[in-house]
Design an enzyme around this catalytic site. Structure first.
Site, PDB file in Angstrom:
ATOM      1  N   HIS A 167       7.450  12.251  11.669  1.00  0.00           N
ATOM      2  CA  HIS A 167       7.958  11.196  10.812  1.00  0.00           C
ATOM      3  C   HIS A 167       7.728  11.373   9.232  1.00  0.00           C
ATOM      4  CE1 HIS A 167       3.925   9.311  11.061  1.00  0.00           C
ATOM      5  NE2 HIS A 167       4.284   8.776  10.230  1.00  0.00           N
ATOM      6  N   ASP A 168       6.748  11.813   9.120  1.00  0.00           N
ATOM      7  CA  ASP A 168       6.337  12.142   7.786  1.00  0.00           C
ATOM      8  C   ASP A 168       6.609  13.515   7.178  1.00  0.00           C
ATOM      9  OD1 ASP A 168       5.592   9.578   6.953  1.00  0.00           O
ATOM     10  OD2 ASP A 168       3.550   9.588   7.176  1.00  0.00           O
ATOM     11  N   LYS A 171       7.114  14.302   3.458  1.00  0.00           N
ATOM     12  CA  LYS A 171       6.023  14.387   2.330  1.00  0.00           C
ATOM     13  C   LYS A 171       5.845  15.739   1.927  1.00  0.00           C
ATOM     14  CE  LYS A 171       3.728  10.281   3.564  1.00  0.00           C
ATOM     15  NZ  LYS A 171       2.458   9.449   3.960  1.00  0.00           N
ATOM     16  N   HIS A 196      10.478  10.208   0.773  1.00  0.00           N
ATOM     17  CA  HIS A 196      10.080  10.745   1.857  1.00  0.00           C
ATOM     18  C   HIS A 196      10.655  10.562   3.248  1.00  0.00           C
ATOM     19  CE1 HIS A 196       7.134   7.771   3.129  1.00  0.00           C
ATOM     20  NE2 HIS A 196       7.171   8.021   4.376  1.00  0.00           N
ATOM     21  N   HIS A 219      11.543   4.747   9.676  1.00  0.00           N
ATOM     22  CA  HIS A 219      10.289   4.095   9.913  1.00  0.00           C
ATOM     23  C   HIS A 219       9.948   3.170   8.998  1.00  0.00           C
ATOM     24  CE1 HIS A 219       8.614   7.423   7.826  1.00  0.00           C
ATOM     25  NE2 HIS A 219       7.702   6.834   7.684  1.00  0.00           N
ATOM     26  N   HIS A 220      10.397   3.042   7.785  1.00  0.00           N
ATOM     27  CA  HIS A 220       9.850   2.377   6.647  1.00  0.00           C
ATOM     28  C   HIS A 220      10.746   0.973   6.617  1.00  0.00           C
ATOM     29  CE1 HIS A 220       6.148   3.770   5.381  1.00  0.00           C
ATOM     30  NE2 HIS A 220       6.455   5.090   5.209  1.00  0.00           N
ATOM     31  N   ASP A 248       2.456   3.145  12.582  1.00  0.00           N
ATOM     32  CA  ASP A 248       2.102   3.753  11.241  1.00  0.00           C
ATOM     33  C   ASP A 248       1.195   3.064  10.672  1.00  0.00           C
ATOM     34  OD1 ASP A 248       2.509   5.686   9.239  1.00  0.00           O
ATOM     35  OD2 ASP A 248       4.332   4.606   8.350  1.00  0.00           O
TER      36      ASP A 248
END
Length: 309
Positions: A167-168, A171, A196, A219-220, A248
């Site tokens: 998911h990240d 970055k 990101h 996801h954010h 998260d």
């Protein structure tokens, strides 16, 4: 190509040494191991007619610590780490701490290696930019899978594992100076950080596909539309993304950072509940997380995230 590893946890966790073949296709073999402290795995490559094929063996250490012994050299590999072996020598894996291990053997003829190995390289780059990312991706993946299994046991673990585990990954495209800044971010710097999920989407769509990429992108997002990058609301947000959001935040709160100590599980749940009350986070996913903690499936101390059943 995605291989079904749904049952590996139930198969390999326990008090005895176990080895389970999870997948055996034309070009790939996937196995799971549970080995007690003091045990060994011996890796011997077949030097017959097929020896010159481009064989690669990838070991993923889910839990524990092992020592890789190759002739006169050795190295220690711990939980959350991946190591790759090539058919140049025989190896011994000595188990230093009781370990759960996934082994993927690829002979170079399938379609797994190029795409997924490249993703591992990108994740490694992200980890070099931000050390926190390394354990964070692993823990969020495990939390997300457990939460989702309580909400919907029929959900595809492979989709969730890939989306939450990467998911990240976006970055890797961020400025490390901004990413590791300990002081307050400027508005411009925060807008940079908020890109990101978009980068994660772009990378995952190219390598895995739209479904996994979209889950990671969202996801954010928050139920009230105040999240980012697309300001989605309610059911516009995939349920898997809503679960990853809970996992998260929970991991971020309960992990020590350079600028603060880790919060207790109790305090983290209080903070998350406030966002649930404000209709920002999914209530059912929050309740599932609470249940996992109450059952001590998730326990304090990230080195022992899962207890044996």
């Amino acid at each position: 190509m995605i291989y079904n590893l749904k049952s590996y946890k139930e198969l390999i966790e326990g008090s005895e040494n176990k080895a389970i073949l999870l997948n055996d296709s034309k070009h790939m073999e996937v196995s799971a191991f549970h080995v007690k402290t003091g045990g060994t795995l011996s890796i011997k490559f077949d030097e017959g007619e097929d020896f010159k094929r481009d064989i690669t063996v990838v070991y993923i250490i889910l839990k524990g610590k092992v020592e890789i012994i190759e002739e006169k050299d050795s190295k220690i590999v711990s939980a959350n780490e991946v190591f790759v072996l090539h058919p140049k020598h025989n190896y011994i894996i000595s188990i230093k701490e009781e370990s759960d291990i996934i082994c993927i053997t690829n002979d170079g003829g399938g379609d797994f290696d190029n795409e997924h190995y490249e993703l591992l390289d990108i994740i490694k780059e992200a980890e070099e930019n931000d050390v926190y990312v390394k354990g964070h991706n692993y823990r969020v993946s495990r939390y997300s899978i457990m939460i989702m299994q309580l909400l919907d046991p029929s959900d595809d673990n492979d989709i969730m594992r890939l989306a939450s585990g990467f998911h990240d990954i976006g970055k890797s495209r961020l400025d490390p100076v901004i990413l590791n800044k300990t002081g307050k971010l400027t508005d411009e710097e925060f807008e940079h950080i908020k890109m990101h999920p978009v980068y994660s989407y772009e990378i995952l769509k190219e390598h895995i596909g739209e479904k996994v990429a979209r889950i990671a992108r969202c996801h954010h997002e928050t139920l009230d539309g105040s999240g980012y990058p697309d300001h989605l609301k309610g059911d516009e947000i995939p349920i898997q993304s809503q679960v990853i959001a809970i996992a998260d935040i929970f991991d971020a709160l309960t992990t020590a950072r350079s600028y603060r100590d880790a919060l207790s599980f109790e305090k983290a749940l209080e903070i998350i509940h406030e966002d649930v009350r404000r209709n920002r986070l999914n209530k059912e996913a929050y309740e599932a997380l609470k249940t996992l903690i109450e059952r001590k499936t998730i326990v304090e101390g990230h080195d022992n995230t899962l207890r044996k059943g």
